[in-house]
Motif scaffolding. Structure first.
Motif, PDB file in Angstrom:
ATOM      1  N   LEU A  41      14.677 -11.642  -3.356  1.00  0.00           N
ATOM      2  CA  LEU A  41      14.129 -11.941  -2.037  1.00  0.00           C
ATOM      3  C   LEU A  41      13.123 -13.080  -2.039  1.00  0.00           C
ATOM      4  O   LEU A  41      13.099 -13.881  -1.103  1.00  0.00           O
ATOM      5  CB  LEU A  41      13.522 -10.679  -1.425  1.00  0.00           C
ATOM      6  CG  LEU A  41      14.507  -9.519  -1.236  1.00  0.00           C
ATOM      7  CD1 LEU A  41      13.800  -8.328  -0.595  1.00  0.00           C
ATOM      8  CD2 LEU A  41      15.712  -9.935  -0.414  1.00  0.00           C
ATOM      9  N   ASP A  42      12.281 -13.173  -3.057  1.00  0.00           N
ATOM     10  CA  ASP A  42      11.307 -14.266  -3.099  1.00  0.00           C
ATOM     11  C   ASP A  42      12.008 -15.617  -3.195  1.00  0.00           C
ATOM     12  O   ASP A  42      11.632 -16.573  -2.510  1.00  0.00           O
ATOM     13  CB  ASP A  42      10.335 -14.093  -4.265  1.00  0.00           C
ATOM     14  CG  ASP A  42       9.379 -12.928  -4.077  1.00  0.00           C
ATOM     15  OD1 ASP A  42       9.117 -12.553  -2.910  1.00  0.00           O
ATOM     16  OD2 ASP A  42       8.886 -12.394  -5.083  1.00  0.00           O
ATOM     17  N   ALA A  43      13.036 -15.697  -4.041  1.00  0.00           N
ATOM     18  CA  ALA A  43      13.789 -16.947  -4.180  1.00  0.00           C
ATOM     19  C   ALA A  43      14.517 -17.277  -2.883  1.00  0.00           C
ATOM     20  O   ALA A  43      14.551 -18.440  -2.458  1.00  0.00           O
ATOM     21  CB  ALA A  43      14.773 -16.848  -5.343  1.00  0.00           C
ATOM     22  N   ALA A  44      15.100 -16.263  -2.246  1.00  0.00           N
ATOM     23  CA  ALA A  44      15.792 -16.482  -0.975  1.00  0.00           C
ATOM     24  C   ALA A  44      14.822 -16.993   0.083  1.00  0.00           C
ATOM     25  O   ALA A  44      15.132 -17.943   0.811  1.00  0.00           O
ATOM     26  CB  ALA A  44      16.460 -15.194  -0.506  1.00  0.00           C
ATOM     27  N   LEU A  45      13.659 -16.386   0.154  1.00  0.00           N
ATOM     28  CA  LEU A  45      12.655 -16.791   1.134  1.00  0.00           C
ATOM     29  C   LEU A  45      12.255 -18.256   0.936  1.00  0.00           C
ATOM     30  O   LEU A  45      12.174 -19.031   1.896  1.00  0.00           O
ATOM     31  CB  LEU A  45      11.425 -15.887   1.037  1.00  0.00           C
ATOM     32  CG  LEU A  45      10.347 -16.094   2.076  1.00  0.00           C
ATOM     33  CD1 LEU A  45      10.847 -15.710   3.464  1.00  0.00           C
ATOM     34  CD2 LEU A  45       9.130 -15.263   1.728  1.00  0.00           C
ATOM     35  N   MET A  46      12.046 -18.645  -0.313  1.00  0.00           N
ATOM     36  CA  MET A  46      11.671 -20.036  -0.605  1.00  0.00           C
ATOM     37  C   MET A  46      12.775 -21.003  -0.187  1.00  0.00           C
ATOM     38  O   MET A  46      12.500 -22.060   0.398  1.00  0.00           O
ATOM     39  CB  MET A  46      11.342 -20.196  -2.090  1.00  0.00           C
ATOM     40  CG  MET A  46      10.026 -19.567  -2.476  1.00  0.00           C
ATOM     41  SD  MET A  46       9.614 -19.620  -4.249  1.00  0.00           S
ATOM     42  CE  MET A  46      10.294 -21.133  -4.807  1.00  0.00           C
ATOM     43  N   ASP A  47      14.025 -20.656  -0.480  1.00  0.00           N
ATOM     44  CA  ASP A  47      15.118 -21.562  -0.142  1.00  0.00           C
ATOM     45  C   ASP A  47      15.397 -21.610   1.354  1.00  0.00           C
ATOM     46  O   ASP A  47      15.701 -22.681   1.888  1.00  0.00           O
ATOM     47  CB  ASP A  47      16.377 -21.192  -0.919  1.00  0.00           C
ATOM     48  CG  ASP A  47      16.321 -21.673  -2.369  1.00  0.00           C
ATOM     49  OD1 ASP A  47      15.485 -22.538  -2.682  1.00  0.00           O
ATOM     50  OD2 ASP A  47      17.125 -21.181  -3.184  1.00  0.00           O
ATOM     51  N   TYR A  48      15.300 -20.490   2.055  1.00  0.00           N
ATOM     52  CA  TYR A  48      15.440 -20.536   3.512  1.00  0.00           C
ATOM     53  C   TYR A  48      14.341 -21.411   4.112  1.00  0.00           C
ATOM     54  O   TYR A  48      14.589 -22.210   5.015  1.00  0.00           O
ATOM     55  CB  TYR A  48      15.373 -19.137   4.135  1.00  0.00           C
ATOM     56  CG  TYR A  48      16.620 -18.317   3.970  1.00  0.00           C
ATOM     57  CD1 TYR A  48      17.878 -18.830   4.296  1.00  0.00           C
ATOM     58  CD2 TYR A  48      16.556 -17.009   3.508  1.00  0.00           C
ATOM     59  CE1 TYR A  48      19.031 -18.068   4.146  1.00  0.00           C
ATOM     60  CE2 TYR A  48      17.702 -16.238   3.363  1.00  0.00           C
ATOM     61  CZ  TYR A  48      18.928 -16.777   3.684  1.00  0.00           C
ATOM     62  OH  TYR A  48      20.065 -16.014   3.544  1.00  0.00           O
ATOM     63  N   SER A  49      13.132 -21.270   3.591  1.00  0.00           N
ATOM     64  CA  SER A  49      12.013 -22.081   4.097  1.00  0.00           C
ATOM     65  C   SER A  49      12.248 -23.564   3.858  1.00  0.00           C
ATOM     66  O   SER A  49      11.966 -24.398   4.731  1.00  0.00           O
ATOM     67  CB  SER A  49      10.706 -21.630   3.451  1.00  0.00           C
ATOM     68  OG  SER A  49      10.401 -20.308   3.846  1.00  0.00           O
ATOM     69  N   LYS A  50      12.779 -23.911   2.697  1.00  0.00           N
ATOM     70  CA  LYS A  50      13.060 -25.319   2.398  1.00  0.00           C
ATOM     71  C   LYS A  50      14.173 -25.844   3.308  1.00  0.00           C
ATOM     72  O   LYS A  50      14.094 -26.965   3.806  1.00  0.00           O
ATOM     73  CB  LYS A  50      13.443 -25.481   0.923  1.00  0.00           C
ATOM     74  CG  LYS A  50      13.644 -26.909   0.501  1.00  0.00           C
ATOM     75  CD  LYS A  50      12.364 -27.718   0.606  1.00  0.00           C
ATOM     76  CE  LYS A  50      12.589 -29.133   0.101  1.00  0.00           C
ATOM     77  NZ  LYS A  50      11.382 -29.957   0.194  1.00  0.00           N
ATOM     78  N   ALA A  51      15.194 -25.031   3.543  1.00  0.00           N
ATOM     79  CA  ALA A  51      16.274 -25.442   4.443  1.00  0.00           C
ATOM     80  C   ALA A  51      15.725 -25.713   5.844  1.00  0.00           C
ATOM     81  O   ALA A  51      16.085 -26.709   6.479  1.00  0.00           O
ATOM     82  CB  ALA A  51      17.366 -24.372   4.486  1.00  0.00           C
TER      83      ALA A  51
END
Length: 89
Positions: free
Chosen positions: A21-31
């Motif tokens: 979830l932490d990695a997903a959150l970071m990548d959604y934020s970057k997108a």
């Protein structure tokens, strides 16, 4: 190479599927940073935030997603009602 929002979004969905979830959150934020019109990125980031217990933050992301693409309300309706115990905004 110039980063593309779609690449981050795709990686975020893969990380979310693996429950990272932490990695997903970071990548959604970057997108979202790269393309603020990605309604699905806002909605999926909201889902991740709910899973992390950040319900207030999630509501803001859902509001943004639905403002961009009102049709997403139907897609996330039962998730929101089940997880947030409230009606879709």
């Amino acid at each position: 190479l110039k980063p593309e929002a779609g690449v981050y979004y795709a990686r975020a969905t893969a990380e979310q599927a693996k429950n990272n979830l932490d990695a997903a959150l970071m990548d959604y934020s970057k997108a979202i940073e790269l393309d603020g019109r990605l309604a699905h990125a806002y909605a999926n980031r909201a889902v991740v935030k709910i899973l992390q217990g950040k319900k207030a933050d999630a509501k803001q992301d859902f509001a943004k997603a639905f403002a961009i693409d009102p049709a997403l309300r139907a897609t996330y309706k039962s998730f929101i009602e089940n997880r947030l115990k409230e009606e879709v905004p």
